[in-house]
Design a protein around this motif. Structure first.
Motif, PDB file in Angstrom:
ATOM      1  N   ALA B  19       0.838  -1.218   0.000  1.00  0.00           N
ATOM      2  CA  ALA B  19       0.000   0.000   0.000  1.00  0.00           C
ATOM      3  C   ALA B  19       0.863   1.254   0.000  1.00  0.00           C
ATOM      4  N   LYS B  20       1.985   1.206   0.752  1.00  0.00           N
ATOM      5  CA  LYS B  20       2.867   2.378   0.782  1.00  0.00           C
ATOM      6  C   LYS B  20       3.540   2.582  -0.583  1.00  0.00           C
ATOM      7  N   ALA B  21       3.938   1.475  -1.201  1.00  0.00           N
ATOM      8  CA  ALA B  21       4.622   1.565  -2.498  1.00  0.00           C
ATOM      9  C   ALA B  21       3.684   2.046  -3.594  1.00  0.00           C
ATOM     10  N   ARG B  22       2.413   1.765  -3.445  1.00  0.00           N
ATOM     11  CA  ARG B  22       1.441   2.133  -4.477  1.00  0.00           C
ATOM     12  C   ARG B  22       0.504   3.229  -3.974  1.00  0.00           C
ATOM     13  N   ALA B  23       1.049   4.154  -3.248  1.00  0.00           N
ATOM     14  CA  ALA B  23       0.217   5.256  -2.742  1.00  0.00           C
ATOM     15  C   ALA B  23      -0.382   6.017  -3.916  1.00  0.00           C
ATOM     16  N   PRO B  24      -1.678   6.299  -3.870  1.00  0.00           N
ATOM     17  CA  PRO B  24      -2.297   7.051  -4.961  1.00  0.00           C
ATOM     18  C   PRO B  24      -1.690   8.447  -5.060  1.00  0.00           C
ATOM     19  N   GLN B  25      -1.351   8.847  -6.248  1.00  0.00           N
ATOM     20  CA  GLN B  25      -0.718  10.147  -6.461  1.00  0.00           C
ATOM     21  C   GLN B  25      -1.685  11.133  -7.096  1.00  0.00           C
ATOM     22  N   PRO B  26      -1.684  12.358  -6.627  1.00  0.00           N
ATOM     23  CA  PRO B  26      -2.546  13.371  -7.259  1.00  0.00           C
ATOM     24  C   PRO B  26      -2.106  13.599  -8.699  1.00  0.00           C
ATOM     25  N   ASP B  27      -3.073  13.850  -9.563  1.00  0.00           N
ATOM     26  CA  ASP B  27      -2.693  14.175 -10.942  1.00  0.00           C
ATOM     27  C   ASP B  27      -2.493  15.683 -11.082  1.00  0.00           C
ATOM     28  N   THR B  28      -2.070  16.079 -12.265  1.00  0.00           N
ATOM     29  CA  THR B  28      -1.764  17.494 -12.508  1.00  0.00           C
ATOM     30  C   THR B  28      -2.984  18.378 -12.274  1.00  0.00           C
ATOM     31  N   ALA B  29      -4.154  17.852 -12.628  1.00  0.00           N
ATOM     32  CA  ALA B  29      -5.377  18.654 -12.485  1.00  0.00           C
ATOM     33  C   ALA B  29      -5.639  18.990 -11.015  1.00  0.00           C
ATOM     34  N   LEU B  30      -5.410  18.024 -10.127  1.00  0.00           N
ATOM     35  CA  LEU B  30      -5.638  18.300  -8.703  1.00  0.00           C
ATOM     36  C   LEU B  30      -4.634  19.319  -8.180  1.00  0.00           C
ATOM     37  N   PHE B  31      -3.359  19.148  -8.570  1.00  0.00           N
ATOM     38  CA  PHE B  31      -2.354  20.140  -8.173  1.00  0.00           C
ATOM     39  C   PHE B  31      -2.772  21.540  -8.636  1.00  0.00           C
ATOM     40  N   ALA B  32      -3.285  21.612  -9.864  1.00  0.00           N
ATOM     41  CA  ALA B  32      -3.688  22.913 -10.417  1.00  0.00           C
ATOM     42  C   ALA B  32      -4.860  23.498  -9.635  1.00  0.00           C
ATOM     43  N   ARG B  33      -5.808  22.656  -9.254  1.00  0.00           N
ATOM     44  CA  ARG B  33      -6.959  23.141  -8.472  1.00  0.00           C
ATOM     45  C   ARG B  33      -6.505  23.682  -7.113  1.00  0.00           C
ATOM     46  N   VAL B  34      -5.605  22.926  -6.478  1.00  0.00           N
ATOM     47  CA  VAL B  34      -5.117  23.352  -5.160  1.00  0.00           C
ATOM     48  C   VAL B  34      -4.352  24.668  -5.270  1.00  0.00           C
ATOM     49  N   MET B  35      -3.526  24.798  -6.304  1.00  0.00           N
ATOM     50  CA  MET B  35      -2.771  26.039  -6.488  1.00  0.00           C
ATOM     51  C   MET B  35      -3.690  27.215  -6.810  1.00  0.00           C
ATOM     52  N   ALA B  36      -4.746  26.937  -7.585  1.00  0.00           N
ATOM     53  CA  ALA B  36      -5.698  28.007  -7.910  1.00  0.00           C
ATOM     54  C   ALA B  36      -6.371  28.516  -6.637  1.00  0.00           C
ATOM     55  N   ASP B  37      -6.722  27.588  -5.742  1.00  0.00           N
ATOM     56  CA  ASP B  37      -7.295  27.988  -4.452  1.00  0.00           C
ATOM     57  C   ASP B  37      -6.294  28.826  -3.656  1.00  0.00           C
ATOM     58  N   ALA B  38      -5.041  28.375  -3.671  1.00  0.00           N
ATOM     59  CA  ALA B  38      -3.995  29.103  -2.925  1.00  0.00           C
ATOM     60  C   ALA B  38      -3.867  30.525  -3.457  1.00  0.00           C
ATOM     61  N   ASP B  39      -3.861  30.668  -4.776  1.00  0.00           N
ATOM     62  CA  ASP B  39      -3.746  32.003  -5.378  1.00  0.00           C
ATOM     63  C   ASP B  39      -4.920  32.889  -4.988  1.00  0.00           C
ATOM     64  N   ALA B  40      -6.123  32.295  -5.041  1.00  0.00           N
ATOM     65  CA  ALA B  40      -7.327  33.081  -4.730  1.00  0.00           C
ATOM     66  C   ALA B  40      -7.319  33.541  -3.268  1.00  0.00           C
ATOM     67  N   VAL B  41      -6.955  32.639  -2.374  1.00  0.00           N
ATOM     68  CA  VAL B  41      -6.921  32.998  -0.943  1.00  0.00           C
ATOM     69  C   VAL B  41      -5.823  34.024  -0.692  1.00  0.00           C
TER      70      VAL B  41
END
Lengths: 192, 129
Positions: B19-41
């Motif tokens: 489970a540790k070796a195959r940890a689900p990784q965020p895709d680029t779209a999620l990173f972009a959404r999180v960064m967009a929120d950060a910019d807005a805040v």
């Protein structure tokens, strides 16, 4: 996207810089914390799309609290795990019950040979399904202790319970996992 | 840990490791959404940060502006000007009534007697009788 370039700075220091308007700190925190938050949410919920929503919401709450963050009171990751757990609890309550997954989505993988890869993937899916069947608090304690590898005192802080209660939850959770997984010992290489 | 826990640990360890070796990784779209929120805040509290930094290390004009506004701006300057003009006028052409008080202020008075007990003013006529 480049990797977190501010590895020498703590989460708390980066959060302070973020609150002062530093966009690079925001990016470093995003790259560093989003995988942890999403991974934890996925293991508590068992569904990727919901885990992504939870991760975004938890990070949004972190951005919003940044100006009022008081350093030294709690670690950023401790706070985030607590937020994720609360959001997941709300999500599970809205579902009405814990959904057992028929099939866990397969993450992309390029490790090992085909046979080894197949067994590894089967183990991950079986573990996730067994985790989904655990009571919520047991699942959270087991995931934090044995997958996120967090110490019992910090888990106690995250869950708002005593260290003894954490030990009890993880022990009961692991016993239940053993029972669930031992029935698939041939396919999964479960050795007692 | 219980005996059962000890026995289970090695077997479960392989599952946890997978489970540790195959940890689900965020895709680029999620990173972009999180960064967009950060910019807005961040945009929400950026003006305050910018104003603070300008005040701390800003230009001379910015600092003078800060002092000007701290003093009250144009309205307070109008009052200050009127008071100044009145003071100069009093200095140049003092009113006649001011002449009786001026020696006290300047120290040029010859002799000044101040009766500390006004009641004696009433006693004196009786003593004179």
């Amino acid at each position: 996207m480049p990797l977190d370039a501010m590895t020498d700075q703590s989460d708390e220091a980066l959060l302070r810089r973020f609150a002062q308007g530093d966009r690079a700190a925001a990016r470093a925190l995003t790259l560093r914390l989003t995988p942890k938050v999403m991974g934890h949410a996925y293991r508590l919920l068992g569904q990727r799309e919901e885990a992504e929503d939870i991760a975004q919401e938890a990070m949004l709450r972190l951005w919003r609290i940044a100006p009022e963050w008081r350093e030294g009171e709690a670690r950023v990751t401790t706070w985030l795990y607590r937020v994720v757990a609360n959001l997941c609890t709300d999500r599970l309550r809205r579902r009405g019950r814990i959904t057992l997954l028929d099939k866990v989505p397969d993450p992309p993988d390029d490790r090992g040979g085909p046979a080894q890869d197949m067994q590894s993937r089967a183990r991950v899916d079986a573990l996730q399904n067994a985790l989904n069947a655990l009571p919520e608090r047991q699942r959270q304690a087991v995931v934090l202790r044995h997958i996120e590898e967090i110490g019992n005192p910090e888990i106690a802080e995250i869950m708002g319970i005593s260290v003894e209660a954490v030990e009890s939850l993880t022990a009961r959770g692991k016993r239940a996992l053993s029972v669930a997984l031992s029935s698939k010992r041939d396919a999964l290489g479960y050795v007692e | 840990m219980t005996d059962a826990g000890k026995n289970d640990a090695p077997a479960l360890g392989a599952f946890f490791a997978a489970a540790k070796a195959r940890a689900p990784q965020p895709d680029t779209a999620l990173f972009a959404r999180v960064m967009a929120d950060a910019d807005a805040v961040q945009a929400g509290f950026a003006p305050a940060s910018a104003a603070t930094s300008e005040a701390r290390g800003g230009t001379l004009r910015a600092r003078l502006d800060l002092i000007w506004h701290a003093l009250g701006g144009w309205p307070s300057m109008a009052g200050l000007s009127a008071a100044t003009v009145a003071g100069i006028w009093l200095g140049v052409s003092p009113p006649t009534a001011l002449g009786t008080v001026a020696p006290l202020l300047t120290g040029r008075a010859e002799t000044v007697v101040i009766d500390a007990e006004p009641v004696t003013a009433y006693l004196l006529p009786e003593e004179a009788m």
